[in-house]
Design a protein around this motif. Structure first.
Motif, PDB file in Angstrom:
ATOM      1  N   LEU A 298     113.621  89.560   9.000  1.00 36.22           N
ATOM      2  CA  LEU A 298     112.879  89.955  10.196  1.00 36.22           C
ATOM      3  C   LEU A 298     111.842  91.025   9.869  1.00 36.22           C
ATOM      4  O   LEU A 298     110.684  90.934  10.283  1.00 36.22           O
ATOM      5  CB  LEU A 298     113.838  90.461  11.266  1.00 36.22           C
ATOM      6  N   CYS A 299     112.261  92.034   9.123  1.00 36.51           N
ATOM      7  CA  CYS A 299     111.330  93.115   8.792  1.00 36.51           C
ATOM      8  C   CYS A 299     110.178  92.613   7.930  1.00 36.51           C
ATOM      9  O   CYS A 299     109.040  93.068   8.074  1.00 36.51           O
ATOM     10  CB  CYS A 299     112.083  94.245   8.075  1.00 36.51           C
ATOM     11  N   GLY A 300     110.477  91.665   7.022  1.00 44.80           N
ATOM     12  CA  GLY A 300     109.418  91.125   6.181  1.00 44.80           C
ATOM     13  C   GLY A 300     108.384  90.360   6.982  1.00 44.80           C
ATOM     14  O   GLY A 300     107.162  90.547   6.813  1.00 44.80           O
ATOM     15  N   VAL A 301     108.862  89.473   7.870  1.00 47.92           N
ATOM     16  CA  VAL A 301     107.937  88.664   8.682  1.00 47.92           C
ATOM     17  C   VAL A 301     107.163  89.533   9.658  1.00 47.92           C
ATOM     18  O   VAL A 301     105.927  89.428   9.774  1.00 47.92           O
ATOM     19  CB  VAL A 301     108.720  87.562   9.432  1.00 47.92           C
ATOM     20  N   MET A 302     107.868  90.389  10.391  1.00 45.98           N
ATOM     21  CA  MET A 302     107.194  91.240  11.381  1.00 45.98           C
ATOM     22  C   MET A 302     106.265  92.250  10.712  1.00 45.98           C
ATOM     23  O   MET A 302     105.172  92.530  11.209  1.00 45.98           O
ATOM     24  CB  MET A 302     108.248  91.978  12.217  1.00 45.98           C
ATOM     25  N   GLY A 303     106.683  92.773   9.566  1.00 44.64           N
ATOM     26  CA  GLY A 303     105.816  93.713   8.861  1.00 44.64           C
ATOM     27  C   GLY A 303     104.526  93.056   8.413  1.00 44.64           C
ATOM     28  O   GLY A 303     103.430  93.634   8.535  1.00 44.64           O
ATOM     29  N   ALA A 304     104.612  91.823   7.883  1.00 42.07           N
ATOM     30  CA  ALA A 304     103.416  91.100   7.456  1.00 42.07           C
ATOM     31  C   ALA A 304     102.489  90.826   8.639  1.00 42.07           C
ATOM     32  O   ALA A 304     101.263  90.935   8.529  1.00 42.07           O
ATOM     33  CB  ALA A 304     103.812  89.785   6.785  1.00 42.07           C
ATOM     34  N   MET A 305     103.074  90.488   9.784  1.00 39.40           N
ATOM     35  CA  MET A 305     102.266  90.206  10.968  1.00 39.40           C
ATOM     36  C   MET A 305     101.508  91.448  11.429  1.00 39.40           C
ATOM     37  O   MET A 305     100.307  91.393  11.724  1.00 39.40           O
ATOM     38  CB  MET A 305     103.156  89.690  12.108  1.00 39.40           C
ATOM     39  N   PHE A 306     102.187  92.600  11.452  1.00 42.05           N
ATOM     40  CA  PHE A 306     101.529  93.819  11.909  1.00 42.05           C
ATOM     41  C   PHE A 306     100.488  94.316  10.893  1.00 42.05           C
ATOM     42  O   PHE A 306      99.495  94.943  11.276  1.00 42.05           O
ATOM     43  CB  PHE A 306     102.563  94.907  12.208  1.00 42.05           C
ATOM     44  N   ILE A 307     100.720  94.039   9.612  1.00 46.01           N
ATOM     45  CA  ILE A 307      99.706  94.368   8.607  1.00 46.01           C
ATOM     46  C   ILE A 307      98.439  93.540   8.841  1.00 46.01           C
ATOM     47  O   ILE A 307      97.310  94.052   8.725  1.00 46.01           O
ATOM     48  CB  ILE A 307     100.256  94.133   7.185  1.00 46.01           C
ATOM     49  N   LEU A 308      98.625  92.272   9.209  1.00 50.94           N
ATOM     50  CA  LEU A 308      97.469  91.429   9.534  1.00 50.94           C
ATOM     51  C   LEU A 308      96.728  91.975  10.753  1.00 50.94           C
ATOM     52  O   LEU A 308      95.494  91.953  10.799  1.00 50.94           O
ATOM     53  CB  LEU A 308      97.922  89.988   9.799  1.00 50.94           C
ATOM     54  N   PHE A 309      97.458  92.472  11.742  1.00 49.59           N
ATOM     55  CA  PHE A 309      96.823  93.086  12.904  1.00 49.59           C
ATOM     56  C   PHE A 309      95.931  94.248  12.462  1.00 49.59           C
ATOM     57  O   PHE A 309      94.806  94.402  12.946  1.00 49.59           O
ATOM     58  CB  PHE A 309      97.896  93.597  13.878  1.00 49.59           C
ATOM     59  N   ILE A 310      96.458  95.073  11.549  1.00 50.48           N
ATOM     60  CA  ILE A 310      95.694  96.224  11.067  1.00 50.48           C
ATOM     61  C   ILE A 310      94.446  95.767  10.308  1.00 50.48           C
ATOM     62  O   ILE A 310      93.350  96.322  10.485  1.00 50.48           O
ATOM     63  CB  ILE A 310      96.583  97.111  10.182  1.00 50.48           C
ATOM     64  N   VAL A 311      94.603  94.741   9.455  1.00 46.61           N
ATOM     65  CA  VAL A 311      93.457  94.219   8.690  1.00 46.61           C
ATOM     66  C   VAL A 311      92.387  93.684   9.629  1.00 46.61           C
ATOM     67  O   VAL A 311      91.195  93.986   9.489  1.00 46.61           O
ATOM     68  CB  VAL A 311      93.924  93.113   7.722  1.00 46.61           C
ATOM     69  N   PHE A 312      92.799  92.887  10.627  1.00 41.09           N
ATOM     70  CA  PHE A 312      91.828  92.345  11.586  1.00 41.09           C
ATOM     71  C   PHE A 312      91.159  93.459  12.386  1.00 41.09           C
ATOM     72  O   PHE A 312      89.975  93.371  12.731  1.00 41.09           O
ATOM     73  CB  PHE A 312      92.521  91.367  12.539  1.00 41.09           C
ATOM     74  N   GLY A 313      91.904  94.498  12.687  1.00 44.00           N
ATOM     75  CA  GLY A 313      91.319  95.630  13.399  1.00 44.00           C
ATOM     76  C   GLY A 313      90.255  96.333  12.578  1.00 44.00           C
ATOM     77  O   GLY A 313      89.198  96.707  13.098  1.00 44.00           O
TER      78      GLY A 313
END
Length: 234
Positions: free
Chosen positions: A125-140
């Motif tokens: 869970l932490c791996g998947v959710m962490g990757a998703m939030f990192i993508l949010f930061i990159v897109f931001g």
């Protein structure tokens, strides 16, 4: 032998008007730039005459003719508006991404005791959710960078808009645009919508001859705004 300058059909001596286009025949067809401009205007007049003839025959102008005559215009949004949208998106993405990544990190290290025994599930869970939030930061970050680029472009657009407005104020007026555009015999019968498109086409042609490589959507937006200054605010 006389010729039609619009459809290029040849007629016998004595005929003055083209049976299809309703324009005056000429003795010779010319290929120079000036003749091409004249033909363009004559073609517009011919189309208006055809539209009026269809109305007299009982055709539905709004449903059958107008959609074929009206050109498709591109939607325009200036760079300042695009920059604001990108900046808003950037703040949202960065906020959600950073907060979400912090929560995932707290869960992973056990500060938030969401999982006590299921270690594998926690890692997944932490791996998947962490990757998703990192993508949010990159897109931001990308959206924020695009916002800055668009702000620079907006300044260039403002400068061009100011230059175009000053040039049109000195070199463009309603009388100049209407000169030779309408046939005196049918001008009163032409709908305002048709006059708008014919005038706008001429305005774009004049401006394009003096300002090269203008973005089509930008030019259409400017002409639409300046048209109101010339013809609707008189």
């Amino acid at each position: 032998m006389p010729w039609c300058p619009v459809c290029k059909n040849e007629y016998r001596e004595g005929i003055k008007l083209c049976a299809e286009c309703k324009v005056e025949l000429v003795e010779h067809l010319e290929d120079d730039k000036e003749q091409s401009t004249v033909l363009s205007e004559q073609e517009k007049i011919a189309r208006v005459r055809a539209l009026l003839a269809d109305e007299k025959d009982g055709l539905d102008e709004e449903e059958d003719e107008i959609p074929e005559k009206i050109p498709v215009y591109h939607a325009y949004r200036n760079s300042a508006a695009k920059a604001e949208d990108n900046r808003t998106s950037a703040y949202t993405l960065l906020f959600v991404g950073i907060i979400g990544f912090i929560l995932v990190l707290l869960i992973f290290v056990g500060i938030i005791p969401l999982y006590q025994n299921a270690t594998t599930t926690k890692y997944l869970l932490c791996g998947v959710m962490g990757a998703m939030f990192i993508l949010f930061i990159v897109f931001g970050v990308v959206s924020m960078r695009n916002s800055k680029i668009l702000l620079i472009k907006a300044k260039s657009e403002d400068s061009l808009l100011s230059e175009l407005t000053k040039w049109c104020e000195k070199n463009l007026d309603a009388e100049q645009i209407d000169t030779g555009l309408f046939d005196d015999n049918i001008e009163q019968e032409i709908a305002e919508e048709q006059k708008y498109f014919m005038r706008s086409d001429r305005m774009k042609m004049i401006i394009s001859d003096n300002f090269m490589n203008l973005d089509e959507a930008f030019l259409e937006h400017f002409v639409d705004e300046y048209y109101q200054e010339l013809f609707e605010n008189k």
